[in-house]
Design a protein around this motif. Structure first.
Motif, PDB file in Angstrom:
ATOM      1  N   LYS A 168      61.801 -32.538 -80.536  1.00  0.00           N
ATOM      2  CA  LYS A 168      62.863 -32.711 -79.544  1.00  0.00           C
ATOM      3  C   LYS A 168      62.286 -32.698 -78.126  1.00  0.00           C
ATOM      4  N   ALA A 169      61.304 -31.856 -77.898  1.00  0.00           N
ATOM      5  CA  ALA A 169      60.708 -31.744 -76.572  1.00  0.00           C
ATOM      6  C   ALA A 169      59.713 -32.860 -76.276  1.00  0.00           C
ATOM      7  N   GLY A 170      59.250 -33.570 -77.309  1.00  0.00           N
ATOM      8  CA  GLY A 170      58.269 -34.631 -77.115  1.00  0.00           C
ATOM      9  C   GLY A 170      56.871 -34.122 -76.856  1.00  0.00           C
ATOM     10  N   LEU A 171      56.485 -33.047 -77.557  1.00  0.00           N
ATOM     11  CA  LEU A 171      55.209 -32.391 -77.272  1.00  0.00           C
ATOM     12  C   LEU A 171      54.242 -32.299 -78.455  1.00  0.00           C
ATOM     13  N   PRO A 172      54.269 -33.229 -79.428  1.00  0.00           N
ATOM     14  CA  PRO A 172      53.265 -33.152 -80.501  1.00  0.00           C
ATOM     15  C   PRO A 172      51.840 -33.241 -79.997  1.00  0.00           C
ATOM     16  N   GLY A 173      51.635 -33.959 -78.898  1.00  0.00           N
ATOM     17  CA  GLY A 173      50.324 -34.021 -78.276  1.00  0.00           C
ATOM     18  C   GLY A 173      49.403 -35.045 -78.893  1.00  0.00           C
ATOM     19  N   THR A 174      48.238 -35.184 -78.266  1.00  0.00           N
ATOM     20  CA  THR A 174      47.202 -36.091 -78.738  1.00  0.00           C
ATOM     21  C   THR A 174      45.847 -35.399 -78.602  1.00  0.00           C
ATOM     22  N   SER A 231      63.484 -31.593 -72.795  1.00  0.00           N
ATOM     23  CA  SER A 231      62.451 -32.561 -73.152  1.00  0.00           C
ATOM     24  C   SER A 231      61.409 -32.671 -72.052  1.00  0.00           C
ATOM     25  N   PHE A 232      60.248 -33.207 -72.426  1.00  0.00           N
ATOM     26  CA  PHE A 232      59.137 -33.416 -71.510  1.00  0.00           C
ATOM     27  C   PHE A 232      58.707 -34.879 -71.555  1.00  0.00           C
ATOM     28  N   THR A 233      58.192 -35.373 -70.435  1.00  0.00           N
ATOM     29  CA  THR A 233      57.684 -36.743 -70.348  1.00  0.00           C
ATOM     30  C   THR A 233      56.215 -36.722 -69.979  1.00  0.00           C
ATOM     31  N   ASP A 234      55.425 -37.508 -70.692  1.00  0.00           N
ATOM     32  CA  ASP A 234      54.004 -37.639 -70.389  1.00  0.00           C
ATOM     33  C   ASP A 234      53.841 -38.485 -69.123  1.00  0.00           C
ATOM     34  N   VAL A 235      53.411 -37.850 -68.028  1.00  0.00           N
ATOM     35  CA  VAL A 235      53.248 -38.548 -66.746  1.00  0.00           C
ATOM     36  C   VAL A 235      51.782 -38.570 -66.318  1.00  0.00           C
ATOM     37  N   THR A 236      50.885 -38.406 -67.292  1.00  0.00           N
ATOM     38  CA  THR A 236      49.459 -38.293 -66.984  1.00  0.00           C
ATOM     39  C   THR A 236      48.941 -39.478 -66.192  1.00  0.00           C
ATOM     40  N   GLU A 237      49.230 -40.671 -66.652  1.00  0.00           N
ATOM     41  CA  GLU A 237      48.700 -41.867 -65.998  1.00  0.00           C
ATOM     42  C   GLU A 237      49.255 -42.010 -64.587  1.00  0.00           C
ATOM     43  N   LYS A 238      50.545 -41.820 -64.432  1.00  0.00           N
ATOM     44  CA  LYS A 238      51.167 -41.919 -63.114  1.00  0.00           C
ATOM     45  C   LYS A 238      50.600 -40.881 -62.153  1.00  0.00           C
TER      46      LYS A 238
END
Length: 570
Positions: free
Chosen positions: A121-127, A164-171
């Motif tokens: 739900k949070a969008g945090l499975p990671g890589t 929830s969380f959004t991956d903003v690494t690139e930005k």
């Protein structure tokens, strides 16, 4: 050889002297901690994917964070996980998570005190092959964000405020490279915006290097001396959600083998300084010059080496005032036969090696420590020590039968005159041996007694619920910055009771690969409240609260300038 033998004799003499001194002091009772992991509904296994090639990366993970991501007043738990490795793993490969067993995990604390897995739900499975985690509200929107370090690239997750969380690494421009370890959010130039310091370990790849004896079962992990150091990454925030790498510009750029990072203003000049734990080389202390730049003063301040002028395997670190003299001190954990390094702040820009006289050296010489935090577990007004322990070599017992790969945790009580090992009398969890690594501190159930979450390499986590009899009073402060960064990271708090003063720095950094609760905790002893609480905000504003009632969690908002003095709301 004669020099070595003389050195051993000298060390033994110093330890014996310290032991006699400590033996003459009254021994205080230990605490009571209970492992409640299963009862709280958390079932997590860190997977480091050990293979026969013995890749160094397998020995390190992993980190943990205690933070309140949804602002419901209850701490949640974030856990970093590894990734599968092949045997052999090709040179240049970046391991990736292959499914749910390797996911990072976010556990939300429910109203009944148990936890639920909200990772998807949070969008945090990671890589990637995860290492550490840093917590901070980088955009000052009132919600804590996550920075997760890994081998081969890091991730910045923006907290959307809706669970929830959004991956903003690139930005944001904070992906990094290489093998990142611990990271810390800190406002380097006091502009009200959090910046990010990211440690990297060594220049390393999946080379098939044989270390240890060339016979079956004796292959070992390679010593870090075989690999070159690497510079940290320093990201300065521009206020638009973007960061620029400025390590050379700000002077935090010496190549190191960084594993631990902690923050405090050691020279009392109003600017937060940074200590880095390096593995098997000089330890670093970066002094903030107040103009947005830093200078490395580890040797000058006498924290770069131990009392014998030797380097050691610096791993975990904390930066706090353990003797209540108003000056932040430093503890750095290391491997067995080195003893943990305790540096007492002399107030003149230098530190003295206090491992012998404090009793810490005697109790830690045979052990290997990683995550470490100063914390007052019994609320008596003195900061104690908790350490996650375990060797990095799974073959260590083959060559050194007196040492152990799996170790019990250490709880060292601060008597005000030194430290005493009270582990054995503080609960069954301190009799359980495992390969300890990350450690985060926070009051999980808001009862005024600090709890802990400890990770293990290729094993489960341990949630230590503090059930020490509540004989003393306490106070927890949640600071909210306005002109300063919203988390108030870098703020200094002085609390005064009838027994004197205590000091703390607001930070989520410290320990090893981990992030602790940003709230500041004080034990008040027999006093039902504090006579005075003085807050030095990063903005320069000084705020004083008088006659603060104890046994409460008090939120304190940064006032508008000029500084104010008032009683807190009842």
């Amino acid at each position: 050889m004669r020099f070595f033998l003389g050195l051993v004799v000298a060390i033994c003499g110093l330890l014996a002297s310290a032991q006699q001194k400590m033996a003459s002091q009254p021994i205080s009772a230990g605490g009571r901690f209970v492992d409640v992991t299963a009862a709280l509904g958390i079932h997590f296994q860190y997977l480091s994917s050990h293979v026969s090639k013995h890749y160094l990366i397998e020995t390190m993970g992993a980190g943990v964070a205690l933070f309140d991501y949804d602002n419901d007043g209850r701490l949640d738990v974030f856990l970093v996980n590894g990734a599968p490795l092949s045997d052999p793993t090709p040179k240049g490969a970046i391991p990736q998570k292959s499914g749910p067993p390797y996911w990072n995990r976010l556990y939300h604390q429910k109203r009944d005190g148990t936890f639920e897995d909200v990772t998807e739900k949070a969008g945090l499975p990671g890589t990637g092959y995860g290492m550490g985690v840093a917590v901070g509200d980088y955009d000052n929107d009132g919600f804590e964000d996550l920075y997760v370090t890994a081998y081969g690239g890091n991730k910045l997750y923006h907290n959307n405020g809706d669970g929830s969380f959004t991956d903003v690494t690139e930005k944001a421009g904070v992906g990094g490279s290489g093998w990142s370890t611990s990271a810390a959010w800190v406002d380097l130039d006091n502009d009200g915006l959090l910046d990010l310091v990211v440690l990297r370990y060594v220049q390393w790849d999946f080379d098939d290097i044989w270390c240890g004896e060339h016979r079956e079962g004796y292959r070992a992990y390679c010593h870090p001396d075989l690999f070159q150091p690497i510079t940290p990454l320093v990201y300065h925030q521009d206020g638009n959600g973007h960061f620029t790498e400025v390590s050379s510009k700000v002077g935090i750029s010496k190549p190191g083998k960084g594993l631990g990072i902690a923050l405090a203003d050691y020279d009392r000049d109003g600017h937060v300084d940074i200590v880095l734990a390096n593995d098997s080389m000089l330890e670093f202390l970066y002094r903030n010059k107040g103009d947005g730049t830093f200078e490395e003063v580890g040797l000058l301040s006498q924290i770069a080496v131990d009392a014998n002028g030797r380097t050691f395997a610096g791993m975990g670190v904390d930066f706090a005032d353990y003797n209540n003299d108003g000056l932040p001190d430093i503890v750095i954990t290391d491997l067995s036969n080195q003893m943990y390094a305790l540096y007492k702040n002399g107030g003149d820009g230098s530190f003295s090696y206090d491992s012998f006289t404090s009793g810490l050296g005697r109790m830690t010489l045979p052990h290997s420590g990683w995550g470490v935090r100063f914390f007052d577990f019994d609320n008596d007004g003195w900061k104690d020590l908790l350490v996650a322990q375990g060797h990095d070599l799974d073959t260590v017992e083959l060559n050194y039968p007196n040492l152990h790969y799996r170790e019990t945790m250490l709880l060292a009580r601060n008597t005000g005159k030194g430290f005493v090992d009270v582990s054995a009398e503080s609960g069954g969890v301190f009799h359980e041996a495992f390969v300890g690594r990350g450690l985060a501190i926070g009051d999980i159930d808001n009862d005024g007694r600090l709890d802990a979450v400890v990770t293990s390499n290729d094993g489960p986590i341990h949630i230590l619920h503090n059930e020490t009899p509540p004989r003393n009073h306490w106070l927890i402060l949640k600071l909210v910055g306005h002109k300063s960064n919203r988390d108030a990271i870098g703020a200094e708090v002085k609390l005064v009771t009838s027994n004197g003063a205590q000091f703390a720095t607001v930070t989520t950094a410290g320990s090893y690969l981990s992030a602790s609760d940003k709230r500041v905790h004080f034990g008040l002893g027999a006093d039902a409240g504090a006579e005075r609480v003085e807050i030095h905000w990063p903005s320069g504003i000084i705020q004083t609260l008088k006659q603060v009632r104890g046994d409460q969690i008090l939120q304190v908002e940064e006032p508008s300038p000029p500084a104010v003095e008032r009683a807190p709301p009842k």
